[in-house]
Enzyme design. Structure first.
Site, PDB file in Angstrom:
ATOM      1  N   TRP A 102      46.232  38.350  54.489  1.00  0.00           N
ATOM      2  CA  TRP A 102      47.831  38.718  54.768  1.00  0.00           C
ATOM      3  C   TRP A 102      48.725  38.974  53.635  1.00  0.00           C
ATOM      4  O   TRP A 102      49.673  39.762  53.501  1.00  0.00           O
ATOM      5  CB  TRP A 102      48.496  38.248  56.000  1.00  0.00           C
ATOM      6  CG  TRP A 102      47.522  38.199  57.282  1.00  0.00           C
ATOM      7  CD1 TRP A 102      46.728  37.383  57.814  1.00  0.00           C
ATOM      8  CD2 TRP A 102      47.250  39.358  57.957  1.00  0.00           C
ATOM      9  NE1 TRP A 102      46.166  37.743  58.817  1.00  0.00           N
ATOM     10  CE2 TRP A 102      46.517  39.270  59.054  1.00  0.00           C
ATOM     11  CE3 TRP A 102      47.966  40.519  57.774  1.00  0.00           C
ATOM     12  CZ2 TRP A 102      45.773  40.061  59.929  1.00  0.00           C
ATOM     13  CZ3 TRP A 102      47.341  41.532  58.808  1.00  0.00           C
ATOM     14  CH2 TRP A 102      46.595  41.355  59.861  1.00  0.00           C
ATOM     15  N   ASP A 170      56.032  34.059  54.840  1.00  0.00           N
ATOM     16  CA  ASP A 170      55.319  34.278  56.215  1.00  0.00           C
ATOM     17  C   ASP A 170      54.773  33.151  56.718  1.00  0.00           C
ATOM     18  O   ASP A 170      53.679  32.625  56.258  1.00  0.00           O
ATOM     19  CB  ASP A 170      54.238  35.330  55.614  1.00  0.00           C
ATOM     20  CG  ASP A 170      53.421  35.990  56.880  1.00  0.00           C
ATOM     21  OD1 ASP A 170      53.835  35.551  58.026  1.00  0.00           O
ATOM     22  OD2 ASP A 170      52.638  36.589  56.634  1.00  0.00           O
ATOM     23  N   LYS A 194      51.221  33.701  67.732  1.00  0.00           N
ATOM     24  CA  LYS A 194      50.462  32.692  67.823  1.00  0.00           C
ATOM     25  C   LYS A 194      51.138  31.469  68.181  1.00  0.00           C
ATOM     26  O   LYS A 194      50.935  31.131  69.234  1.00  0.00           O
ATOM     27  CB  LYS A 194      50.182  32.672  66.060  1.00  0.00           C
ATOM     28  CG  LYS A 194      49.199  33.758  65.745  1.00  0.00           C
ATOM     29  CD  LYS A 194      49.629  33.824  64.300  1.00  0.00           C
ATOM     30  CE  LYS A 194      49.138  35.331  63.778  1.00  0.00           C
ATOM     31  NZ  LYS A 194      47.702  35.796  64.176  1.00  0.00           N
TER      32      LYS A 194
HETATM   33  C1  LIG Z   1      49.996  35.309  58.311  1.00  0.00           C
HETATM   34  C2  LIG Z   1      49.900  36.563  59.021  1.00  0.00           C
HETATM   35  N1  LIG Z   1      50.949  37.309  58.757  1.00  0.00           N
HETATM   36  C3  LIG Z   1      50.956  38.573  59.097  1.00  0.00           C
HETATM   37  C4  LIG Z   1      50.214  39.050  60.228  1.00  0.00           C
HETATM   38  C5  LIG Z   1      50.289  40.283  60.698  1.00  0.00           C
HETATM   39  O1  LIG Z   1      50.844  40.486  61.997  1.00  0.00           O
HETATM   40  P1  LIG Z   1      51.101  41.502  63.014  1.00  0.00           P
HETATM   41  O2  LIG Z   1      49.755  41.959  63.644  1.00  0.00           O
HETATM   42  O3  LIG Z   1      52.061  41.149  64.111  1.00  0.00           O
HETATM   43  O4  LIG Z   1      51.478  42.533  62.207  1.00  0.00           O
HETATM   44  C6  LIG Z   1      49.261  38.145  60.742  1.00  0.00           C
HETATM   45  C7  LIG Z   1      48.261  38.558  61.982  1.00  0.00           C
HETATM   46  O5  LIG Z   1      47.296  37.651  62.256  1.00  0.00           O
HETATM   47  C8  LIG Z   1      49.042  36.767  60.265  1.00  0.00           C
HETATM   48  O6  LIG Z   1      48.137  36.068  60.381  1.00  0.00           O
END
Ligand SMILES: Cc1ncc(COP(=O)(O)O)c(C=O)c1O
Length: 354
Positions: A102, A170, A194
């Protein structure tokens, strides 16, 4: 059918109390005579939901009025876009710590908007450990972005140094999983699905002075300043998504962060102990200080062992245990709503004698 034990990484397990309250609201929201799904986004009831949720975020994070709280559409990835759009210009640089899938995606998005410096990476080891926090950070960076918990590879940064540039985190997969000093951040954000609710909505918390640094003219939906001005109701808000996040925030407050943290440590300890003592399974992250309390990733020795274990999980009513498609193996996501007794059951299946 019996309720499954849910180890999915997101959308993830929600507390039964939250599901119950949400289901009542779907039938009828308070005395409105409407379902929450029918509630006007500019009406008094939704404005109350917004206000309470913002107050609770500030309270749980220990923040004062120098921060703005936003509930935005588009999940985590939309923040990957909005952060560089707002804070990075063609004349400036942003730093990124590349600690997993990510964070790599976040930094790739940023390259479309300005110069990106990768200050640390563990890509060469397939993100099986955390990269060292950079020892020197260029003072002129517009911001430094990192991921607190790497959902796919199962690492988590447990100590976060203060920095000399605006720090952006994040926190999608570990927000409110334990005590945390949020005042370190110029901004932090989390996709809700989550520890904080359901998919589609993201919490973004931004220190007010950052809003003065917005780099370029933007369409209002993508402009943090405009979203603040309109109280995150620039267009039709995700009424139900924000409401479920409010229910989660109330649940987190009622349980208390200290108790949540204690139980999360117990759950992770149980599972890592079972994995460390298994002759069939091995944890992906061997450096103990880097292990995630939220996402425990592991593999079996052989494909045959993996198939046998999956069948055993199914027999025990366990779901969502497969690893991310890019990694394989298994992943047990132990978010706040996952119960200790369910983790005990999984640990027993991994290592019956541990
Ligand atoms: C740490 C992290 N950041 C960003 C995301 C992306 O989120 P989304 O699917 O809502 O775009 C995730 C998805 O699992 C994640 O675990």
């Amino acid at each position: 059918m019996e309720q499954k034990i849910n180890f999915n990484a997101g959308p993830a397990a929600l507390p039964p109390e939250v599901l119950h309250e949400a289901s009542i609201a779907v039938k009828k929201y308070k005395k409105t005579g409407l379902s929450i799904l029918e509630l006007p986004h500019r009406g008094k009831e939704f404005l109350e939901i917004m206000e309470e949720s913002k107050t609770l975020v500030k309270e749980l994070c220990g923040l004062d009025d120098s921060y703005e709280i936003l509930w935005l559409h588009g999940g985590g990835r939309m923040q990957f876009c909005m952060i560089p759009m707002n804070f990075l210009s063609e004349q400036s640089s942003a730093g990124y710590i590349d600690s997993g899938h990510w964070s790599a995606e976040a930094l790739e998005y940023a390259t479309h908007y300005g110069d990106v410096q990768i200050l640390a990476t563990s890509k060469e080891s397939k993100y099986s450990h955390l990269p060292e926090w950079p020892s020197s950070i260029p003072k002129q960076l517009a911001y430094l972005h990192f991921t607190t918990n790497n959902t796919i590879c199962g690492t988590q940064r447990h100590h976060i140094p203060k920095t000399n540039v605006p720090l952006i985190a994040d926190m999608s997969s570990d927000i409110f999983s334990g005590k945390h000093d949020f005042t370190k951040y110029a901004m932090f954000y989390a996709a809700a699905q989550k520890n904080l609710g359901i998919a589609g909505v993201a919490l973004a918390v931004i220190r007010k002075d950052m809003l003065e640094n917005i780099a370029r003219p933007l369409p209002p939906m993508l402009d943090y300043k405009q979203q603040v001005k309109e109280n995150s109701i620039l267009n039709t808000a995700n009424v139900f998504g924000v409401y479920v996040s409010l229910l989660m925030l109330r649940w987190i407050k009622a349980r208390g962060i200290d108790a949540i943290e204690k139980e999360n440590k117990q759950k992770a300890d149980l599972l890592y102990h079972a994995l460390d003592n298994s002759v069939i399974f091995k944890p992906h992250v061997t450096e103990k200080a880097h292990r995630s309390l939220m996402n425990v990733c592991f593999s079996a020795n052989t494909e045959e062992d993996e198939k046998t274990f999956l069948a055993l999980c199914e027999k025990n009513n366990i779901t969502g245990i497969e690893g991310h498609r890019s990694v394989g193996g298994f992943r047990a996501s132990l978010y706040n709503a996952v119960r200790l007794e369910d983790v005990m059951r999984l640990a027993q299946l991994i290592s019956p004698n541990a």
